[in-house]
Design a protein around this motif. Structure first.
Motif, PDB file in Angstrom:
ATOM      1  N   HIS A 120      -4.772-116.264  39.627  1.00  0.00           N
ATOM      2  CA  HIS A 120      -5.270-115.074  39.805  1.00  0.00           C
ATOM      3  C   HIS A 120      -6.629-114.781  40.538  1.00  0.00           C
ATOM      4  O   HIS A 120      -7.437-115.895  40.739  1.00  0.00           O
TER       5      HIS A 120
ATOM      6  N   VAL B 156       4.717-114.777  35.527  1.00  0.00           N
ATOM      7  CA  VAL B 156       3.176-114.333  35.639  1.00  0.00           C
ATOM      8  C   VAL B 156       2.883-114.278  34.119  1.00  0.00           C
ATOM      9  O   VAL B 156       3.580-113.789  33.277  1.00  0.00           O
TER      10      VAL B 156
ATOM     11  N   THR C 197      -2.968-109.592  40.151  1.00  0.00           N
ATOM     12  CA  THR C 197      -2.550-110.477  41.212  1.00  0.00           C
ATOM     13  C   THR C 197      -1.178-110.771  41.656  1.00  0.00           C
ATOM     14  O   THR C 197      -0.800-110.407  42.952  1.00  0.00           O
ATOM     15  N   ALA C 198      -0.512-110.566  40.746  1.00  0.00           N
ATOM     16  CA  ALA C 198       0.968-111.092  41.079  1.00  0.00           C
ATOM     17  C   ALA C 198       1.713-109.666  41.702  1.00  0.00           C
ATOM     18  O   ALA C 198       2.429-109.619  42.811  1.00  0.00           O
TER      19      ALA C 198
ATOM     20  N   VAL D  41       2.247-117.193  38.783  1.00  0.00           N
ATOM     21  CA  VAL D  41       1.037-116.607  38.783  1.00  0.00           C
ATOM     22  C   VAL D  41       0.119-116.787  37.224  1.00  0.00           C
ATOM     23  O   VAL D  41       0.675-116.188  36.554  1.00  0.00           O
TER      24      VAL D  41
END
Length: 183
Positions: free
Chosen positions: A8, A53, A62-63, A141
């Motif tokens: 992340h 994720v 972030t993903a 992620v």
């Protein structure tokens, strides 16, 4: 087959230089709720077939920045908790000591840590055993210490890729392996 591991984005959660064990725990709780600092991520033009994720907000944010499809959210990808290695209301130590000693306590199987080395490995393998191996490019992620342990399990399963010592925020690490045959 390719697996991409992405930590992340950096979390915007400053900390005191010197703190007690309680202050370290309080900082850890704030860290879980803090926002990330977005930045461009080099994805090397790879068309990811699926993205798994962690269920933590920093990983989901972030993903969403790097993958446009549906996210497969999985709590097995949560970070390994880093609890204070000792309780101390009077002794103040540098933040880095709390952080590093917590990880060492995990490695040396201290009861101060909520999860054991074996527990972390079982969690990673449980995740790996249930993902969709029919996909060619799988993006995952999650978190730094989790990725550090994850890459070891991938190598045990025959994947080739960078041997990580430090996992950077917002950097994609790729592991290549043989396509699994359907039974």
């Amino acid at each position: 087959m390719r697996i991409g591991l992405l930590r992340h984005f950096k979390v915007n959660c400053p900390h005191k230089k010197i703190m007690t064990s309680q202050e370290f725990r309080e900082w850890s709780e704030r860290y879980e709720r803090s926002k990330v600092i977005k930045k461009p991520v080099e994805m090397y033009g790879i068309e990811w077939d699926i993205c798994y994720v962690s269920d933590m907000p920093r990983a989901i944010t972030t993903a969403k920045e790097v993958y446009s499809g549906n996210l497969q959210i999985d709590k097995l990808l949560r970070e390994v908790d880093n609890a204070p290695f000792m309780r101390s209301d009077r002794i103040k130590l540098p933040f880095e000591i709390w952080h590093v000693c917590g990880r060492l306590a995990w490695f040396f199987k201290s009861k101060s840590q909520p999860e054991t080395v074996e527990g972390t490995r079982r969690r990673i393998n449980k995740f790996l055993d249930r993902i969709d191996w029919s996909k060619e490019n799988i993006l995952i992620v999650c978190h730094g210490f989790m990725i550090y342990n994850f890459q070891k399990e991938l190598r045990r399963r025959g994947f080739k890729g960078e041997k990580l010592k430090v996992v950077k925020n917002g950097v994609l690490y790729q592991y290549i392996g043989e396509k699994k045959k359907k039974s």
